[in-house]
Every structure is written in structure tokens, then in C-alpha cells.
Design a protein around this motif. Structure first.
Motif, PDB file in Angstrom:
ATOM      1  N   ASP A  23      11.668  16.577   1.818  1.00 30.34           N
ATOM      2  CA  ASP A  23      11.939  15.485   0.886  1.00 30.34           C
ATOM      3  C   ASP A  23      10.629  14.979   0.286  1.00 30.34           C
ATOM      4  OD1 ASP A  23      12.742  13.167  -0.409  1.00 30.34           O
ATOM      5  OD2 ASP A  23      14.091  12.533   1.199  1.00 30.34           O
ATOM      6  N   ALA A  24      10.562  14.894  -1.041  1.00 25.76           N
ATOM      7  CA  ALA A  24       9.350  14.404  -1.713  1.00 25.76           C
ATOM      8  C   ALA A  24       9.068  12.942  -1.394  1.00 25.76           C
ATOM      9  CB  ALA A  24       9.482  14.576  -3.226  1.00 25.76           C
ATOM     10  N   ASP A  25      10.061  12.215  -0.849  1.00 27.38           N
ATOM     11  CA  ASP A  25       9.828  10.830  -0.457  1.00 27.38           C
ATOM     12  C   ASP A  25       8.769  10.720   0.648  1.00 27.38           C
ATOM     13  OD1 ASP A  25      11.805  10.255  -2.237  1.00 27.38           O
ATOM     14  OD2 ASP A  25      12.997   9.032  -0.869  1.00 27.38           O
ATOM     15  N   VAL A  26       8.594  11.788   1.437  1.00 26.08           N
ATOM     16  CA  VAL A  26       7.639  11.738   2.549  1.00 26.08           C
ATOM     17  C   VAL A  26       6.197  11.679   2.033  1.00 26.08           C
ATOM     18  CG1 VAL A  26       6.727  12.934   4.571  1.00 26.08           C
ATOM     19  CG2 VAL A  26       9.204  12.809   4.203  1.00 26.08           C
ATOM     20  N   PRO A  27       5.730  12.654   1.238  1.00 23.87           N
ATOM     21  CA  PRO A  27       4.356  12.512   0.730  1.00 23.87           C
ATOM     22  C   PRO A  27       4.194  11.280  -0.149  1.00 23.87           C
ATOM     23  CG  PRO A  27       5.482  14.335  -0.364  1.00 23.87           C
ATOM     24  CD  PRO A  27       6.336  13.932   0.808  1.00 23.87           C
ATOM     25  N   ALA A  28       5.245  10.916  -0.881  1.00 22.26           N
ATOM     26  CA  ALA A  28       5.163   9.708  -1.704  1.00 22.26           C
ATOM     27  C   ALA A  28       4.888   8.488  -0.823  1.00 22.26           C
ATOM     28  CB  ALA A  28       6.460   9.518  -2.484  1.00 22.26           C
ATOM     29  N   GLY A  29       5.539   8.420   0.338  1.00 21.02           N
ATOM     30  CA  GLY A  29       5.311   7.315   1.260  1.00 21.02           C
ATOM     31  C   GLY A  29       3.899   7.295   1.798  1.00 21.02           C
ATOM     32  N   TYR A  30       3.364   8.469   2.151  1.00 22.21           N
ATOM     33  CA  TYR A  30       1.983   8.537   2.639  1.00 22.21           C
ATOM     34  C   TYR A  30       1.002   8.091   1.559  1.00 22.21           C
ATOM     35  CZ  TYR A  30       2.703  10.839   7.167  1.00 22.21           C
ATOM     36  OH  TYR A  30       3.034  11.118   8.474  1.00 22.21           O
ATOM     37  N   ILE A  31       1.252   8.504   0.324  1.00 18.80           N
ATOM     38  CA  ILE A  31       0.359   8.114  -0.781  1.00 18.80           C
ATOM     39  C   ILE A  31       0.402   6.608  -0.984  1.00 18.80           C
ATOM     40  CG2 ILE A  31      -0.016   8.319  -3.267  1.00 18.80           C
ATOM     41  CD1 ILE A  31       1.259  11.199  -2.946  1.00 18.80           C
ATOM     42  N   LEU A  32       1.609   6.044  -0.971  1.00 13.63           N
ATOM     43  CA  LEU A  32       1.758   4.612  -1.160  1.00 13.63           C
ATOM     44  C   LEU A  32       1.066   3.837  -0.034  1.00 13.63           C
ATOM     45  CD1 LEU A  32       3.048   2.430  -2.930  1.00 13.63           C
ATOM     46  CD2 LEU A  32       5.078   2.567  -1.483  1.00 13.63           C
ATOM     47  N   ALA A  33       1.253   4.291   1.198  1.00 16.69           N
ATOM     48  CA  ALA A  33       0.607   3.621   2.331  1.00 16.69           C
ATOM     49  C   ALA A  33      -0.912   3.685   2.211  1.00 16.69           C
ATOM     50  CB  ALA A  33       1.062   4.256   3.644  1.00 16.69           C
ATOM     51  N   GLU A  34      -1.448   4.819   1.760  1.00 10.25           N
ATOM     52  CA  GLU A  34      -2.907   4.936   1.606  1.00 10.25           C
ATOM     53  C   GLU A  34      -3.406   4.036   0.488  1.00 10.25           C
ATOM     54  OE1 GLU A  34      -6.466   5.888   2.928  1.00 10.25           O
ATOM     55  OE2 GLU A  34      -4.635   6.697   3.834  1.00 10.25           O
ATOM     56  N   ALA A  35      -2.607   3.890  -0.582  1.00 15.10           N
ATOM     57  CA  ALA A  35      -3.000   2.995  -1.670  1.00 15.10           C
ATOM     58  C   ALA A  35      -3.045   1.552  -1.181  1.00 15.10           C
ATOM     59  CB  ALA A  35      -2.025   3.132  -2.840  1.00 15.10           C
ATOM     60  N   VAL A  36      -2.083   1.153  -0.344  1.00  9.49           N
ATOM     61  CA  VAL A  36      -2.092  -0.194   0.232  1.00  9.49           C
ATOM     62  C   VAL A  36      -3.308  -0.362   1.133  1.00  9.49           C
ATOM     63  CG1 VAL A  36      -0.867  -1.777   1.778  1.00  9.49           C
ATOM     64  CG2 VAL A  36       0.411  -0.450   0.077  1.00  9.49           C
ATOM     65  N   ARG A  37      -3.614   0.670   1.907  1.00 10.49           N
ATOM     66  CA  ARG A  37      -4.774   0.626   2.803  1.00 10.49           C
ATOM     67  C   ARG A  37      -6.078   0.495   1.991  1.00 10.49           C
ATOM     68  NH1 ARG A  37      -3.477   4.957   5.261  1.00 10.49           N
ATOM     69  NH2 ARG A  37      -2.301   3.943   6.923  1.00 10.49           N
ATOM     70  N   ALA A  38      -6.174   1.240   0.897  1.00 18.53           N
ATOM     71  CA  ALA A  38      -7.382   1.180   0.071  1.00 18.53           C
ATOM     72  C   ALA A  38      -7.538  -0.182  -0.590  1.00 18.53           C
ATOM     73  CB  ALA A  38      -7.332   2.279  -0.996  1.00 18.53           C
ATOM     74  N   ALA A  39      -6.407  -0.811  -0.937  1.00 22.93           N
ATOM     75  CA  ALA A  39      -6.465  -2.119  -1.588  1.00 22.93           C
ATOM     76  C   ALA A  39      -6.861  -3.234  -0.627  1.00 22.93           C
ATOM     77  CB  ALA A  39      -5.111  -2.442  -2.223  1.00 22.93           C
ATOM     78  N   ALA A  40      -6.714  -2.977   0.661  1.00 25.20           N
ATOM     79  CA  ALA A  40      -7.012  -4.006   1.656  1.00 25.20           C
ATOM     80  C   ALA A  40      -8.512  -4.230   1.829  1.00 25.20           C
ATOM     81  CB  ALA A  40      -6.381  -3.643   2.992  1.00 25.20           C
ATOM     82  N   SER A  41      -9.323  -3.224   1.494  1.00 27.96           N
ATOM     83  CA  SER A  41     -10.776  -3.368   1.575  1.00 27.96           C
ATOM     84  C   SER A  41     -11.409  -2.449   0.546  1.00 27.96           C
ATOM     85  CB  SER A  41     -11.292  -3.016   2.978  1.00 27.96           C
ATOM     86  OG  SER A  41     -11.054  -1.653   3.274  1.00 27.96           O
ATOM     87  N   ASP A  42     -12.518  -2.879  -0.010  1.00 27.42           N
ATOM     88  CA  ASP A  42     -13.205  -2.112  -1.046  1.00 27.42           C
ATOM     89  C   ASP A  42     -13.750  -0.815  -0.441  1.00 27.42           C
ATOM     90  OD1 ASP A  42     -14.841  -1.080  -2.994  1.00 27.42           O
ATOM     91  OD2 ASP A  42     -15.896  -2.940  -3.401  1.00 27.42           O
ATOM     92  N   THR A  90      -4.002  11.461   5.164  1.00 25.46           N
ATOM     93  CA  THR A  90      -4.538  10.969   3.900  1.00 25.46           C
ATOM     94  C   THR A  90      -5.809  10.179   4.149  1.00 25.46           C
ATOM     95  OG1 THR A  90      -3.244   8.924   4.048  1.00 25.46           O
ATOM     96  CG2 THR A  90      -2.258  10.761   2.832  1.00 25.46           C
ATOM     97  N   THR A  91      -6.603  10.056   3.116  1.00 27.36           N
ATOM     98  CA  THR A  91      -7.734   9.136   3.120  1.00 27.36           C
ATOM     99  C   THR A  91      -8.053   8.815   1.678  1.00 27.36           C
ATOM    100  OG1 THR A  91      -9.903   8.689   4.088  1.00 27.36           O
ATOM    101  CG2 THR A  91      -9.607  10.849   3.055  1.00 27.36           C
ATOM    102  N   HIS A  92      -8.952   7.864   1.442  1.00 24.82           N
ATOM    103  CA  HIS A  92      -9.297   7.466   0.084  1.00 24.82           C
ATOM    104  C   HIS A  92     -10.808   7.388  -0.065  1.00 24.82           C
ATOM    105  CE1 HIS A  92      -8.908   3.666   2.366  1.00 24.82           C
ATOM    106  NE2 HIS A  92      -9.956   3.279   1.661  1.00 24.82           N
ATOM    107  N   LEU A  93     -11.259   7.493  -1.321  1.00 30.53           N
ATOM    108  CA  LEU A  93     -12.682   7.501  -1.630  1.00 30.53           C
ATOM    109  C   LEU A  93     -12.991   6.447  -2.685  1.00 30.53           C
ATOM    110  CD1 LEU A  93     -13.261  11.364  -2.022  1.00 30.53           C
ATOM    111  CD2 LEU A  93     -13.645   9.963   0.024  1.00 30.53           C
ATOM    112  N   PRO A  94     -14.243   6.005  -2.770  1.00 30.00           N
ATOM    113  CA  PRO A  94     -14.632   5.143  -3.883  1.00 30.00           C
ATOM    114  C   PRO A  94     -14.307   5.827  -5.208  1.00 30.00           C
ATOM    115  CG  PRO A  94     -16.378   5.233  -2.237  1.00 30.00           C
ATOM    116  CD  PRO A  94     -15.369   6.265  -1.832  1.00 30.00           C
ATOM    117  N   GLY A  95     -13.897   5.054  -6.172  1.00 27.47           N
ATOM    118  CA  GLY A  95     -13.513   5.623  -7.457  1.00 27.47           C
ATOM    119  C   GLY A  95     -12.020   5.826  -7.606  1.00 27.47           C
ATOM    120  N   GLY A  96     -11.262   5.691  -6.511  1.00 26.84           N
ATOM    121  CA  GLY A  96      -9.808   5.708  -6.626  1.00 26.84           C
ATOM    122  C   GLY A  96      -9.097   6.957  -6.171  1.00 26.84           C
TER     123      GLY A  96
END
Length: 342
Positions: A218-237, A198-204
Motif C-alpha cells: 500500500d502506497a499509504d505506508v511510505p507516504a506515512g513515513y514521509i509525513l512523519a519525517e516531515a513533522v520530525r524535521a519541522a520540530a527542529s532546524d 527515513t532521515t532529513h537533511l538541511p535544504g529540505g
């Protein structure tokens, strides 16, 4: 970026021309949260237009209504009589974007004044770090989304077009809404290649490798990766990260002209595709999993099958006993796993 929720699933047919020398071809146009997606009749994506950077070439009320990306009048999209709902939606969005922009010349005058003050002695604006921070703070959400779209277009040239099997689009929106919140239901993009996980871009936007939806049971696996990336994106602009990579002159150009050099966007797109994901504090992750009512163990074992490096997430799994609140219904999960079509 559109606040026009009644148009969230709006589609229309039109005639698209890639450039002045190309023939017009019939396409399907889909209105998204921040982009207008243009696809051929086989649902293959031909282009993404940022809603913040669309101009109308024809006069209001004229039919066909003709649009083009800002700065590229040779690429056009024609919407004929009968597609009034899409035309009305685009015209409303263009009016909203126009109202949100600063008054002509105002930003340039402010920034010119800042530069003049810096020259005569305000040392804080000489410091690259301070200037980068200032640049990130004054860029509005519309411009952030536009920059994110430009980066996605560049990444897609290497990774291939985002996966978009028709039957999987709604499950992907449901997954995004479940993990990121209803207001970000269009934030997820699945790529056939180009990013390791996963990775994130400006704009969300959050980008996922297709393997994250195709391989797990299990759908919990991609859900976990998405959640972790959202936490990572929130840590820095994310925009600050881009500007830090692009350097001082790119930030100055963004401040003075409202755009980034193509070379800076190209370089950062390459950087995003190869940069390893930054580690996230396990305690922050556990709190995020708890808030999302999601098990952390499936994600932890997907990251490290032995569990040795992710033991904290396994031992402190906040939903180990009761299990996750449902991420996706079984039918939606199966449809999502076929989003790349093969």
C-alpha cells in the motif's frame, strides 16, 4: 531553489570530465530543483552539482559553454551548440544565485564585527548555544541546499547512488508533491542502503530506504513515513542539528568563510546514517495525517506490526472510515516500486 518552473524537466547531452586526467565522456544532464544531475547513457548517476555552487568557465555566449563546480575547475561539463535551452537555464540560475548573495565582504565584515564585540564583553556570543543558534539563523536557503547536497554526496558513497530508474522519477515527484506539497516535488531521494527508514537533511531533502517503496503493498505506508519525517524535521532546524553535532569551531568557520569543514560534513553524514529517528508526539502526527487526508493505521502497523507502541495512531486514525485521498495511481505505485531497478 530554481524558480524557473519552465525548466523543471529539462535534460540535455554534454561532455563531462571527472578531473584533469580523465577523458571526456558523453552524459545526460538533468536540471532539478537544487541540483544538476549528471548521468551516463545507461542512466547511472555520476554526480550531483549544487546549482548554488556552479561556475561558468567560458565567456557568456561562447560555445561550447563550459561549467565546473565551485572550487574544482578540473571537473568540467561542456554543453555544445544545440543545447541552448539548458545553457540559457543554467546562465539564468547563475545570475539569480549571484544576485541573492551578499555584497562581497559584507558578511565577513559583519561577522568580524560580531566577533570583536564578543571579545570585548558581549557574553551572549561567548555562549556556544547562542552562537550555534545565530549561525543557523543567518545561513540563507541557497547555502542550506548546498550543505544538504554535500551531505547527500557523502552518504551516497556508503549507501550507493540514489535510485533513479527513469520510469519511476515522475511517480516519485508525484508522491513528494502529494505529501509535502507541489513546491517540494523534488525533495524525496530513495537510497539503496545507508538509512534504516527515513532521515532529513538541511535544504529540505528527505531520504528513504528502498525497502519503504519496494516492500509495502500500500502506497499509504511510505507516504506515512514521509509525513512523519516531515513533522520530525519541522520540530527542529536540520541545520541547527548539524551545527550542534559539528561544534563551535565548525559554526565559526561557517560564519566567517561561508563553508563547513569537510571533517564536520563527513562526521555528520555518518551520524545521520546511524542515528535512530527521534520520537514524534502522536498528537502532532495525527493532526498531520488529518491535514494530509491520509490514513495513519498503515504507517502505525508498519512501524510496529503488533500495534502496541503505535496504538494512539491506530485508534485515532483520522481517515479510518473514508480512507485516504489517493496517494498514487496504481500504475504510478507499481513504477515507483521499481525505482532501484531490481
Amino acid at each position: 531553489m530554481t524558480a524557473l518552473h519552465e525548466y523543471e524537466r529539462l535534460e540535455a547531452t554534454g561532455l563531462w570530465r571527472a578531473d584533469g586526467a580523465a577523458q571526456r565522456r558523453e552524459v545526460v544532464v538533468s536540471l532539478g530543483d537544487a541540483t544538476l544531475t549528471i548521468a551516463d547513457m545507461q542512466d547511472r548517476v555520476l554526480g550531483h552539482w549544487s546549482l548554488a555552487a556552479i561556475e561558468r568557465a567560458s565567456a557568456k555566449g561562447d560555445r561550447p559553454a563550459i561549467y565546473h563546480p565551485d572550487g574544482d575547475p578540473n571537473e568540467t561539463l561542456e554543453l555544445a551548440e544545440g543545447e541552448d535551452q539548458m545553457i540559457d537555464a543554467l546562465d539564468r540560475i547563475l545570475r539569480a544565485v549571484d544576485r541573492s548573495r551578499p555584497q562581497p565582504g559584507k558578511l565577513r565584515h559583519i561577522l568580524a564585527g560580531v566577533s570583536a564585540v564578543a571579545i570585548v564583553g558581549l557574553a551572549v556570543f561567548w555562549l556556544p548555544g547562542a552562537l550555534l543558534s545565530y549561525s543557523g539563523k543567518v545561513v540563507p536557503p541557497v547555502k542550506r541546499a548546498e550543505i544538504g547536497t554535500a551531505l547527500l554526496d557523502r552518504i551516497s558513497r556508503v549507501s550507493g547512488s540514489p535510485c533513479a530508474a527513469p520510469e519511476a522519477k515522475e511517480p516519485l515527484r508525484k508522491l513528494a508533491a502529494r505529501i509535502l506539497g507541489p513546491q517540494r516535488s523534488n525533495a524525496l531521494v530513495v537510497l539503496p542502503d545507508g538509512v534504516a527508514t527515513t532521515t532529513h537533511l538541511p535544504g529540505g531533502r528527505i531520504l528513504l530506504n528502498r525497502a519503504l517503496v519496494e516492500d509495502p503493498e500500500d502506497a499509504d505506508v511510505p507516504a506515512g513515513y514521509i509525513l512523519a519525517e516531515a513533522v520530525r524535521a519541522a520540530a527542529s532546524d536540520p541545520l541547527q542539528d548539524l551545527l550542534q553535532h559539528a561544534g563551535l569551531w565548525a559554526s565559526l568557520k561557517l560564519l566567517t568563510t561561508g563553508s563547513l569543514p569537510d571533517s564536520a560534513l563527513d562526521s555528520y553524514a555518518e551520524h545521520v546514517m546511524v542515528q535512530p529517528n527521534a520520537p514524534v508526539d502522536p498528537q502532532l502526527l495525527i493532526a498531520a495525517f488529518n491535514a494530509a487526508e491520509l490514513r495513519s493505521s498503515p504507517y502505525a502497523y508498519a512501524v510496529d506490526v503488533t500495534g502496541e507502541t503505535t496504538l494512539a495512531l491506530i485508534e485515532a486514525d483520522p481517515r479510518a472510515s473514508e480512507g485516504s485521498r489517493q496517494v498514487l495511481a496504481d500504475g504510478d505505485w507499481i513504477r515507483l516500486q521499481g525505482i532501484c531497478g531490481n
